[in-house]
Scaffold this motif. Structure first.
Motif, PDB file in Angstrom:
ATOM      1  N   ASP A 188      -8.895   1.386   6.811  1.00 25.69           N
ATOM      2  CA  ASP A 188      -8.416   1.476   8.320  1.00 25.69           C
ATOM      3  C   ASP A 188      -9.759   1.211   9.556  1.00 25.69           C
ATOM      4  OD1 ASP A 188      -6.052   3.207   7.958  1.00 25.69           O
ATOM      5  OD2 ASP A 188      -7.005   4.319   7.720  1.00 25.69           O
ATOM      6  N   LEU A 189     -10.974   1.654   8.714  1.00 24.76           N
ATOM      7  CA  LEU A 189     -12.233   1.323   8.939  1.00 24.76           C
ATOM      8  C   LEU A 189     -12.417  -0.735   9.115  1.00 24.76           C
ATOM      9  CD1 LEU A 189     -15.459   1.669   9.613  1.00 24.76           C
ATOM     10  CD2 LEU A 189     -15.748   0.946   7.832  1.00 24.76           C
ATOM     11  N   TRP A 201       0.871  -1.293  -0.032  1.00 21.80           N
ATOM     12  CA  TRP A 201      -0.087   0.169  -0.051  1.00 21.80           C
ATOM     13  C   TRP A 201       1.064   1.364  -0.237  1.00 21.80           C
ATOM     14  CZ3 TRP A 201      -3.605  -1.146   4.767  1.00 21.80           C
ATOM     15  CH2 TRP A 201      -4.826  -2.875   3.927  1.00 21.80           C
ATOM     16  N   THR A 202       0.330   2.356  -0.541  1.00 24.46           N
ATOM     17  CA  THR A 202       1.578   3.601  -0.594  1.00 24.46           C
ATOM     18  C   THR A 202       0.226   4.734  -0.486  1.00 24.46           C
ATOM     19  OG1 THR A 202       3.009   4.767  -2.065  1.00 24.46           O
ATOM     20  CG2 THR A 202       1.038   3.333  -3.412  1.00 24.46           C
ATOM     21  N   GLU A 203       1.363   5.637  -0.171  1.00 23.63           N
ATOM     22  CA  GLU A 203       0.309   7.478  -0.342  1.00 23.63           C
ATOM     23  C   GLU A 203       1.622   7.993  -1.408  1.00 23.63           C
ATOM     24  OE1 GLU A 203      -0.174   8.591   3.089  1.00 23.63           O
ATOM     25  OE2 GLU A 203      -1.643   7.599   4.386  1.00 23.63           O
ATOM     26  N   ASN A 204       2.033   6.961  -1.785  1.00 22.00           N
ATOM     27  CA  ASN A 204       2.526   8.380  -2.938  1.00 22.00           C
ATOM     28  C   ASN A 204       2.869   7.230  -4.258  1.00 22.00           C
ATOM     29  OD1 ASN A 204       3.789  10.031  -1.155  1.00 22.00           O
ATOM     30  ND2 ASN A 204       4.870   8.498  -0.142  1.00 22.00           N
ATOM     31  N   GLY A 222     -12.588   4.572  -6.504  1.00 20.86           N
ATOM     32  CA  GLY A 222     -13.159   5.019  -6.245  1.00 20.86           C
ATOM     33  C   GLY A 222     -11.901   6.801  -6.490  1.00 20.86           C
ATOM     34  N   ASP A 223     -12.028   8.372  -5.138  1.00 21.93           N
ATOM     35  CA  ASP A 223     -11.147   8.788  -5.689  1.00 21.93           C
ATOM     36  C   ASP A 223      -9.954   8.399  -4.932  1.00 21.93           C
ATOM     37  OD1 ASP A 223      -9.252  11.527  -6.132  1.00 21.93           O
ATOM     38  OD2 ASP A 223     -10.319  11.859  -3.738  1.00 21.93           O
ATOM     39  N   ARG A 224      -9.357   8.180  -5.476  1.00 22.35           N
ATOM     40  CA  ARG A 224      -7.355   8.079  -4.501  1.00 22.35           C
ATOM     41  C   ARG A 224      -7.440   6.549  -4.130  1.00 22.35           C
ATOM     42  NH1 ARG A 224      -5.566  12.455  -1.225  1.00 22.35           N
ATOM     43  NH2 ARG A 224      -3.555  12.305  -1.312  1.00 22.35           N
ATOM     44  N   GLY A 225      -7.905   5.725  -4.911  1.00 21.34           N
ATOM     45  CA  GLY A 225      -7.736   4.274  -4.969  1.00 21.34           C
ATOM     46  C   GLY A 225      -7.253   3.307  -6.259  1.00 21.34           C
ATOM     47  N   ARG A 226      -5.954   4.518  -6.940  1.00 22.42           N
ATOM     48  CA  ARG A 226      -5.446   3.372  -8.104  1.00 22.42           C
ATOM     49  C   ARG A 226      -4.998   2.009  -7.337  1.00 22.42           C
ATOM     50  NH1 ARG A 226      -2.359   8.235  -9.683  1.00 22.42           N
ATOM     51  NH2 ARG A 226      -2.099   8.859  -7.797  1.00 22.42           N
ATOM     52  N   GLY A 273      -7.111   8.252  -0.320  1.00 21.93           N
ATOM     53  CA  GLY A 273      -8.097   8.597  -0.564  1.00 21.93           C
ATOM     54  C   GLY A 273      -9.120   8.258   1.008  1.00 21.93           C
ATOM     55  N   PRO A 274     -10.636   8.066   0.105  1.00 21.20           N
ATOM     56  CA  PRO A 274     -11.334   6.853   1.113  1.00 21.20           C
ATOM     57  C   PRO A 274     -11.506   5.601   1.294  1.00 21.20           C
ATOM     58  CG  PRO A 274     -12.216   8.938  -0.634  1.00 21.20           C
ATOM     59  CD  PRO A 274     -10.523   9.343  -1.005  1.00 21.20           C
TER      60      PRO A 274
END
Length: 179
Positions: free
Chosen positions: A155-156, A98-101, A123-127, A148-149
């Motif tokens: 996390d949930l 997983w990455t945020e970058n 979804g948005d920012r879920g590539r 993003g979401p």
């Protein structure tokens, strides 16, 4: 880790019957609760350079730090999942980092010679992107954006698993636009 970005965060299993798989993982292995989407809305899906419209059902749950993903193909769209099944396999098909970058990490892996085979967006920012790295079943590498979401959903799922008591083992995916 030099080639990848942190720890393996997800184990992806391709199954023929996702409902039976969720029941097995919940009742036998004690993994849950499962967040289930019978038709994941994948946008900009590409497989080997061509665009398609896949219909995949996905269920997600955590076992500690690691997320387990169950995937069932509901149509015959070309994909690495379909290739895996057609080769006579079921079970572990990929591991995900997983990455945020996402853009930077994708560029780094591409520069190291990794070739994208399958990609899309949830979804948005879920590539996500899967690389041509299968040397034996279960070794495909996925890079998944969680900035993003989609990251909030993950996390949930992990938080819910920490104190799960076995009740309500299958839950609907929340709307990503509300996270």
């Amino acid at each position: 880790m030099s080639k990848f970005f942190g720890e393996i965060r997800q184990l992806g299993y391709v199954v023929n019957d996702i409902e039976a798989a969720m029941e097995y993982w919940s009742n036998t292995l004690g993994v849950g609760p499962w967040y289930y989407n019978p038709k994941v809305p994948i946008e900009n899906y590409r497989y080997r350079g061509e665009t398609y419209e896949p219909h995949n059902s996905v269920a997600l749950a955590n076992s500690g730090f690691v997320q387990v993903e169950l995937i069932q193909c509901r149509n015959d769209v070309p994909s690495m999942y379909r290739d895996f099944l057609q080769a006579g396999h079921t079970g572990l098909q990929h591991v995900a980092y997983w990455t945020e970058n996402y853009d930077d990490n994708l560029a780094q892996l591409t520069a190291q010679g990794f070739k994208a085979v399958m990609s899309g967006e949830v979804g948005d920012r879920g590539r996500f992107v899967y690389f041509d790295t299968e040397y034996h079943p279960g070794t495909v590498i996925e890079l998944s954006e969680v900035a993003g979401p989609k990251g909030k959903l993950f996390d949930l799922i992990r938080n819910e698993s920490e104190h799960w008591d076995g009740r309500d083992p299958v839950r609907a995916f929340p709307d990503l636009s509300t996270l």
